[in-house]
Design a protein around this motif. Sequence first.
Motif, PDB file in Angstrom:
ATOM      1  N   SER A  91       0.793  -1.235   0.000  1.00 50.40           N
ATOM      2  CA  SER A  91       0.000   0.000   0.000  1.00 50.40           C
ATOM      3  C   SER A  91       0.825   1.284   0.000  1.00 50.40           C
ATOM      4  N   SER A  92       2.127   1.173  -0.011  1.00 46.58           N
ATOM      5  CA  SER A  92       3.021   2.330   0.099  1.00 46.58           C
ATOM      6  C   SER A  92       2.779   3.112   1.391  1.00 46.58           C
ATOM      7  N   GLY A  93       2.230   2.449   2.388  1.00 48.70           N
ATOM      8  CA  GLY A  93       2.004   3.096   3.682  1.00 48.70           C
ATOM      9  C   GLY A  93       0.709   3.878   3.787  1.00 48.70           C
ATOM     10  N   ASN A  94      -0.198   3.692   2.836  1.00 48.46           N
ATOM     11  CA  ASN A  94      -1.482   4.398   2.834  1.00 48.46           C
ATOM     12  C   ASN A  94      -2.550   3.527   3.507  1.00 48.46           C
ATOM     13  N   PRO A  95      -3.019   3.898   4.709  1.00 45.98           N
ATOM     14  CA  PRO A  95      -4.004   3.068   5.391  1.00 45.98           C
ATOM     15  C   PRO A  95      -5.370   3.047   4.705  1.00 45.98           C
ATOM     16  N   ALA A  96      -5.622   3.993   3.796  1.00 44.65           N
ATOM     17  CA  ALA A  96      -6.889   4.044   3.075  1.00 44.65           C
ATOM     18  C   ALA A  96      -6.808   3.370   1.704  1.00 44.65           C
ATOM     19  N   ALA A  97      -5.714   2.676   1.425  1.00 46.86           N
ATOM     20  CA  ALA A  97      -5.533   2.041   0.114  1.00 46.86           C
ATOM     21  C   ALA A  97      -6.606   0.978  -0.111  1.00 46.86           C
ATOM     22  N   ILE A  98      -7.066   0.903  -1.339  1.00 47.16           N
ATOM     23  CA  ILE A  98      -8.036  -0.124  -1.729  1.00 47.16           C
ATOM     24  C   ILE A  98      -7.715  -0.545  -3.155  1.00 47.16           C
ATOM     25  N   ASN A  99      -7.719  -1.857  -3.387  1.00 45.38           N
ATOM     26  CA  ASN A  99      -7.409  -2.391  -4.708  1.00 45.38           C
ATOM     27  C   ASN A  99      -8.729  -2.688  -5.411  1.00 45.38           C
ATOM     28  N   LEU A 100      -9.010  -1.944  -6.460  1.00 43.94           N
ATOM     29  CA  LEU A 100     -10.275  -2.106  -7.187  1.00 43.94           C
ATOM     30  C   LEU A 100     -10.106  -2.802  -8.535  1.00 43.94           C
ATOM     31  N   TRP A 101      -8.958  -3.458  -8.759  1.00 40.13           N
ATOM     32  CA  TRP A 101      -8.736  -4.024 -10.092  1.00 40.13           C
ATOM     33  C   TRP A 101      -8.366  -5.502 -10.109  1.00 40.13           C
ATOM     34  N   ASP A 102      -7.973  -6.116  -9.004  1.00 41.84           N
ATOM     35  CA  ASP A 102      -7.516  -7.515  -9.054  1.00 41.84           C
ATOM     36  C   ASP A 102      -8.685  -8.497  -8.973  1.00 41.84           C
ATOM     37  N   ASN A 104      -9.755 -10.296  -6.508  1.00 36.96           N
ATOM     38  CA  ASN A 104     -10.607 -10.103  -5.332  1.00 36.96           C
ATOM     39  C   ASN A 104     -11.626  -9.000  -5.581  1.00 36.96           C
ATOM     40  N   ALA A 105     -11.187  -7.904  -6.159  1.00 40.11           N
ATOM     41  CA  ALA A 105     -12.089  -6.794  -6.462  1.00 40.11           C
ATOM     42  C   ALA A 105     -13.144  -7.231  -7.472  1.00 40.11           C
ATOM     43  N   ALA A 106     -12.726  -8.001  -8.476  1.00 44.99           N
ATOM     44  CA  ALA A 106     -13.676  -8.500  -9.481  1.00 44.99           C
ATOM     45  C   ALA A 106     -14.738  -9.386  -8.831  1.00 44.99           C
ATOM     46  N   ALA A 107     -14.366 -10.070  -7.734  1.00 44.35           N
ATOM     47  CA  ALA A 107     -15.310 -10.927  -7.011  1.00 44.35           C
ATOM     48  C   ALA A 107     -16.134 -10.132  -6.000  1.00 44.35           C
ATOM     49  N   GLY A 108     -15.879  -8.828  -5.900  1.00 40.10           N
ATOM     50  CA  GLY A 108     -16.655  -7.983  -5.002  1.00 40.10           C
ATOM     51  C   GLY A 108     -16.081  -7.842  -3.601  1.00 40.10           C
ATOM     52  N   ILE A 109     -14.873  -8.330  -3.380  1.00 41.34           N
ATOM     53  CA  ILE A 109     -14.232  -8.218  -2.060  1.00 41.34           C
ATOM     54  C   ILE A 109     -12.824  -7.637  -2.217  1.00 41.34           C
ATOM     55  N   PRO A 120     -13.276 -10.953   4.418  1.00 39.90           N
ATOM     56  CA  PRO A 120     -13.395 -12.255   5.088  1.00 39.90           C
ATOM     57  C   PRO A 120     -12.128 -12.657   5.861  1.00 39.90           C
ATOM     58  N   THR A 121     -10.964 -12.346   5.323  1.00 35.96           N
ATOM     59  CA  THR A 121      -9.712 -12.665   6.013  1.00 35.96           C
ATOM     60  C   THR A 121      -9.555 -11.792   7.247  1.00 35.96           C
ATOM     61  N   PHE A 122      -9.864 -10.523   7.112  1.00 38.03           N
ATOM     62  CA  PHE A 122      -9.792  -9.616   8.260  1.00 38.03           C
ATOM     63  C   PHE A 122     -10.703 -10.111   9.382  1.00 38.03           C
ATOM     64  N   ASN A 123     -11.935 -10.467   9.039  1.00 37.32           N
ATOM     65  CA  ASN A 123     -12.885 -10.931  10.051  1.00 37.32           C
ATOM     66  C   ASN A 123     -12.434 -12.240  10.697  1.00 37.32           C
TER      67      ASN A 123
END
Length: 162
Positions: A91-102, A104-109, A120-123
């Motif tokens: 994340s380059s140290g960005n706590p708000a980073a979100i990956n919208l292209w891989d 997992n993102a394609a699967a909605g998570i 799910p992993t976090f939980n």
Amino acid sequence: MPAAAQPRRVRTNRLVRKLAVVGTGAAVLALPLIGATSASAATPTATTVSTTPAGYPNTLDGWIRESLAIMAQKGIPGSYNGIYRNIIRESSGNPAAINLWDSNAAAGIPSKGLLQVIDPTFNAYHVAGTSFNIYDPVANITAACNYAAARYGSIDNVFSAY
């Protein structure tokens, strides 16, 4: 080069340069006088350092150190260098980073936070005593390290996406 082909120097260039130097010098001399009147009225302000609720600096260094303290209490292995290396890669140290292209993102998570954890992993690997917010830096680091410990033995053994 013949004299006729040389560019002709205009004498006013020298005058313009001198005026520019004199004008700049006057402005430089006037600045301390102008600034002195407003600066003398200023009152010093105390510098405050933002900290986490546990008292660590609210910075990447502080988040890692707080996570390491929690991990030590819970028996989760990992080192500062292992965590830092993975955060910078993910994340380059960005706590708000979100990956919208891989995938997992394609699967909605999508992967989220400093260590790019999916919900799910976090939980599943959430560590008691940390926030339930996946974007909370300490909670994200600690849950990701808990997952990495279960899957790879330690976050120190992770050298690519996991």
